[in-house]
Design a protein around this motif. Structure first.
Motif, PDB file in Angstrom:
ATOM      1  N   SER A  32     -26.791  74.247 -63.715  1.00 42.40           N
ATOM      2  CA  SER A  32     -26.027  74.928 -62.692  1.00 42.40           C
ATOM      3  C   SER A  32     -27.338  76.257 -62.307  1.00 42.40           C
ATOM      4  N   ALA A  33     -27.511  76.321 -63.996  1.00 40.31           N
ATOM      5  CA  ALA A  33     -28.828  77.774 -63.918  1.00 40.31           C
ATOM      6  C   ALA A  33     -29.897  77.236 -63.275  1.00 40.31           C
ATOM      7  N   GLY A  34     -29.816  75.774 -62.839  1.00 35.33           N
ATOM      8  CA  GLY A  34     -31.249  75.563 -62.769  1.00 35.33           C
ATOM      9  C   GLY A  34     -31.422  75.829 -61.257  1.00 35.33           C
ATOM     10  N   ILE A  35     -30.418  75.047 -60.812  1.00 35.28           N
ATOM     11  CA  ILE A  35     -29.722  75.113 -59.283  1.00 35.28           C
ATOM     12  C   ILE A  35     -29.921  76.566 -58.990  1.00 35.28           C
ATOM     13  N   SER A  36     -29.214  77.457 -59.350  1.00 34.96           N
ATOM     14  CA  SER A  36     -29.561  78.899 -59.047  1.00 34.96           C
ATOM     15  C   SER A  36     -30.279  79.611 -59.276  1.00 34.96           C
ATOM     16  N   LEU A  37     -31.466  79.135 -60.066  1.00 37.88           N
ATOM     17  CA  LEU A  37     -32.784  80.312 -60.475  1.00 37.88           C
ATOM     18  C   LEU A  37     -33.766  79.296 -59.533  1.00 37.88           C
ATOM     19  N   TRP A  38     -33.403  77.963 -58.709  1.00 45.99           N
ATOM     20  CA  TRP A  38     -34.611  78.231 -57.973  1.00 45.99           C
ATOM     21  C   TRP A  38     -34.594  78.217 -56.322  1.00 45.99           C
ATOM     22  N   SER A  39     -32.772  78.584 -56.155  1.00 46.98           N
ATOM     23  CA  SER A  39     -32.507  79.265 -55.522  1.00 46.98           C
ATOM     24  C   SER A  39     -33.465  80.543 -55.034  1.00 46.98           C
ATOM     25  N   VAL A  40     -32.777  81.038 -55.623  1.00 42.54           N
ATOM     26  CA  VAL A  40     -33.823  82.211 -55.961  1.00 42.54           C
ATOM     27  C   VAL A  40     -34.900  82.423 -56.010  1.00 42.54           C
ATOM     28  N   HIS A  42     -37.383  80.045 -54.530  1.00 44.10           N
ATOM     29  CA  HIS A  42     -37.927  80.368 -53.414  1.00 44.10           C
ATOM     30  C   HIS A  42     -37.430  80.596 -52.363  1.00 44.10           C
ATOM     31  N   ASP A  43     -36.589  81.738 -52.304  1.00 46.65           N
ATOM     32  CA  ASP A  43     -36.302  82.706 -51.715  1.00 46.65           C
ATOM     33  C   ASP A  43     -37.644  83.310 -50.658  1.00 46.65           C
ATOM     34  N   ASP A  44     -37.515  83.809 -49.862  1.00 45.05           N
ATOM     35  CA  ASP A  44     -38.317  84.502 -49.076  1.00 45.05           C
ATOM     36  C   ASP A  44     -39.298  85.444 -49.526  1.00 45.05           C
ATOM     37  N   VAL A  45     -38.119  85.852 -49.818  1.00 44.65           N
ATOM     38  CA  VAL A  45     -38.382  88.400 -50.441  1.00 44.65           C
ATOM     39  C   VAL A  45     -38.352  87.921 -51.706  1.00 44.65           C
ATOM     40  N   ALA A  46     -39.856  88.390 -52.451  1.00 46.97           N
ATOM     41  CA  ALA A  46     -40.024  87.672 -53.853  1.00 46.97           C
ATOM     42  C   ALA A  46     -38.626  88.865 -54.684  1.00 46.97           C
ATOM     43  N   ARG A  47     -38.345  88.421 -55.423  1.00 48.46           N
ATOM     44  CA  ARG A  47     -36.950  89.256 -56.498  1.00 48.46           C
ATOM     45  C   ARG A  47     -37.086  89.545 -57.379  1.00 48.46           C
ATOM     46  N   PRO A  48     -36.060  90.637 -58.445  1.00 45.48           N
ATOM     47  CA  PRO A  48     -36.983  91.600 -58.706  1.00 45.48           C
ATOM     48  C   PRO A  48     -36.440  90.199 -60.370  1.00 45.48           C
ATOM     49  N   TRP A  49     -36.435  90.537 -60.790  1.00 47.89           N
ATOM     50  CA  TRP A  49     -36.515  90.465 -62.874  1.00 47.89           C
ATOM     51  C   TRP A  49     -34.762  90.319 -62.529  1.00 47.89           C
ATOM     52  N   TRP A  50     -33.610  91.416 -62.452  1.00 43.73           N
ATOM     53  CA  TRP A  50     -32.407  91.076 -62.710  1.00 43.73           C
ATOM     54  C   TRP A  50     -31.745  90.831 -61.758  1.00 43.73           C
ATOM     55  N   LEU A  83     -24.119  88.817 -57.789  1.00 43.88           N
ATOM     56  CA  LEU A  83     -25.353  88.518 -56.912  1.00 43.88           C
ATOM     57  C   LEU A  83     -25.396  87.942 -55.277  1.00 43.88           C
ATOM     58  N   SER A  84     -24.102  88.103 -54.860  1.00 42.37           N
ATOM     59  CA  SER A  84     -23.848  87.611 -53.275  1.00 42.37           C
ATOM     60  C   SER A  84     -24.297  88.775 -52.400  1.00 42.37           C
ATOM     61  N   VAL A  85     -23.484  90.634 -52.870  1.00 45.77           N
ATOM     62  CA  VAL A  85     -23.871  91.188 -52.169  1.00 45.77           C
ATOM     63  C   VAL A  85     -25.187  91.959 -52.111  1.00 45.77           C
ATOM     64  N   HIS A  88     -27.605  88.131 -50.816  1.00 46.06           N
ATOM     65  CA  HIS A  88     -26.894  87.340 -50.091  1.00 46.06           C
ATOM     66  C   HIS A  88     -28.049  85.829 -50.043  1.00 46.06           C
ATOM     67  N   PRO A  89     -28.523  86.002 -49.477  1.00 46.62           N
ATOM     68  CA  PRO A  89     -29.673  84.439 -49.503  1.00 46.62           C
ATOM     69  C   PRO A  89     -29.971  83.502 -50.360  1.00 46.62           C
ATOM     70  N   VAL A  90     -29.825  84.239 -51.381  1.00 53.22           N
ATOM     71  CA  VAL A  90     -30.729  83.503 -53.252  1.00 53.22           C
ATOM     72  C   VAL A  90     -29.536  82.465 -53.413  1.00 53.22           C
ATOM     73  N   MET A  91     -28.355  82.743 -52.825  1.00 49.20           N
ATOM     74  CA  MET A  91     -26.935  81.713 -53.436  1.00 49.20           C
ATOM     75  C   MET A  91     -27.363  80.643 -53.126  1.00 49.20           C
ATOM     76  N   PRO A  92     -26.714  79.829 -53.814  1.00 50.79           N
ATOM     77  CA  PRO A  92     -27.672  77.953 -53.391  1.00 50.79           C
ATOM     78  C   PRO A  92     -26.394  77.566 -52.828  1.00 50.79           C
ATOM     79  N   GLN A  93     -26.878  76.715 -51.867  1.00 47.86           N
ATOM     80  CA  GLN A  93     -26.305  76.139 -50.611  1.00 47.86           C
ATOM     81  C   GLN A  93     -25.184  75.338 -51.217  1.00 47.86           C
ATOM     82  N   LEU A  94     -25.520  74.787 -52.422  1.00 48.05           N
ATOM     83  CA  LEU A  94     -23.981  73.964 -53.653  1.00 48.05           C
ATOM     84  C   LEU A  94     -23.794  75.163 -54.498  1.00 48.05           C
ATOM     85  N   PRO A  95     -22.909  75.942 -54.983  1.00 46.57           N
ATOM     86  CA  PRO A  95     -22.960  76.562 -56.071  1.00 46.57           C
ATOM     87  C   PRO A  95     -22.176  75.911 -57.026  1.00 46.57           C
TER      88      PRO A  95
END
Length: 400
Positions: A32-40, A42-50, A83-85, A88-95
């Motif tokens: 599950s962690a792998g799927i969530s981290l993969w979504s972050v 591959h997001d179009d915007v670079a996200r901070p570490w938190w 995380l959704s708030v 939101h774009p980094v939320m995995p398609q299948l959580p």
């Protein structure tokens, strides 16, 4: 060949069953962690570490899902909501964490917790998604996980019910087997007592009388010793009959049937050889009787005569076996010392020896009843029994 083909599957199931639940849930958390981290990532915007930390936090509670399903879902869902708030774009398609949490609550939580969580999940999916398609997909995913968890819960409950039924059936079978063993042991003990007590008593009395007449009356001494030998041979035949039940399965027993009333004449003749004058009144028109009733009647007469020879000091006895309708009446009386201080007592509360107890048990075993006590005015001793003379005769009818 079929066994070899399915052997790897059995080995895999065996290995899987032996793995700790924490290890399996840890692997689910990693996935599950792998799927969530993969979504972050591959997001179009670079996200901070938190943001990565929040994505990782959605899966961290999963190893404890079996122990505290509602708590794990609350923590994981809370982190997911944050995380959704904020992203939101980094939320995995299948959580995967949400699917596992909802499934676990449906399978393991209390009923009121399950339905409360379902209501919260549905409301969150309706409010928290930003498109009808996303809402529909989230509802199908979460509600489907809840339904699947509920199905597994019910199957587990049914399996427990069946297991408990199997254990109860096993306990009943063990109890029935133990009771059957005890009953059979008691039956064999009664048979052994009746056979040995009767034969040994006659043999001892005759052996004691033999030396007294061996010089004065050699012919009588010879008859006495012949009677001793006959009593011993008869006891051996009957012991083989009883011990035949202990032979190994498949053995071909060469056993005589259970004793019948027709053999009473031989029994009485052996008792007469011990010096007791016995009158036998055996109804010749008894008709067909159940085998266990005939055996019980024979043993009751045998035990009563044995007690007379051993304890009463009587020189005369009478045996009467008649049929009165559907009841077989057995009466054995003697003119011995009696038991004057026990005039009003019967075998139902008699505290005498094993023989009288055996008489009562034999009568009860075939649906009848027996009594024993002093004769008229305390003279002599009387044993009486009423046994069912036909199939299906009730105990109440016999007891009247």
């Amino acid at each position: 060949m079929d066994g070899d083909r399915f052997a790897p599957g059995r080995a895999w199931r065996t290995w899987f069953a032996g793995v700790s639940p924490y290890v399996l849930d840890g692997l689910l958390a990693v996935g599950s962690a792998g799927i969530s981290l993969w979504s972050v990532y591959h997001d179009d915007v670079a996200r901070p570490w938190w943001v990565y930390l929040l994505a990782l936090g959605t899966a961290l509670p999963l190893p404890w899902r079996r122990r505290a399903p509602v708590t794990v879902m609350a923590v994981s869902g809370g982190v997911s909501a944050v995380l959704s708030v904020v992203a939101h774009p980094v939320m995995p398609q299948l959580p995967l964490y949400a699917v596992i949490s909802v499934y676990t609550v449906a399978e393991r939580a209390r009923d009121w917790q399950r339905w409360a969580v379902l209501a919260v999940v549905v409301a969150a999916n309706v409010v928290g998604t930003r498109s009808p398609n996303g809402m529909l997909f989230s509802l199908l995913t979460s509600v489907g996980a809840f339904v699947f968890g509920s199905l597994v819960r019910e199957l587990r409950r049914l399996a427990q019910v069946e297991a408990e039924r199997a254990r109860e059936a096993g306990r009943r079978a063990a109890s029935d087997a133990a009771r059957a063993v005890a009953e059979e042991r008691g039956r064999i003990a009664r048979e052994m007592h009746d056979i040995l007590a009767h034969a040994v008593s006659l043999m001892v009395i005759q052996a004691e009388a033999g030396p007294l007449v061996v010089h004065k009356d050699p012919e009588r001494a010879i008859r006495t010793f012949d009677t001793i030998a006959d009593s011993g041979r008869d006891a051996m035949v009957q012991l083989r009959r009883v011990l035949g039940v202990l032979k190994e399965d498949g053995a071909a027993p060469e056993l005589a049937p259970q004793p019948r009333l027709a053999e009473l004449a031989g029994l009485v003749e052996r008792v007469r050889g011990a010096g007791l004058r016995v009158r036998l009144d055996l109804d010749g028109s008894l008709g067909p009787l159940p085998a266990d009733v005939e055996a019980a009647a024979y043993r009751i007469v045998q035990e009563a005569l044995t007690n007379t020879v051993k304890h009463s000091g009587a020189d005369r006895a009478a045996v009467r076996v008649v049929r009165a309708g559907e009841v077989l009446e057995v009466l054995v009386s003697d003119n011995g010392r009696g038991v004057r201080h026990q005039v009003d007592r019967t075998v139902s509360d008699w505290s005498g020896g094993r023989g009288l107890v055996g008489i009562r048990e034999r009568a009860a075993a075939c649906g009848g009843r027996a009594e024993a006590g002093p004769g008229p005015e305390g003279n002599g001793f009387v044993v009486s029994a009423r046994l069912p003379a036909g199939e299906g005769v009730s105990r109440e009818k016999v007891g009247r």
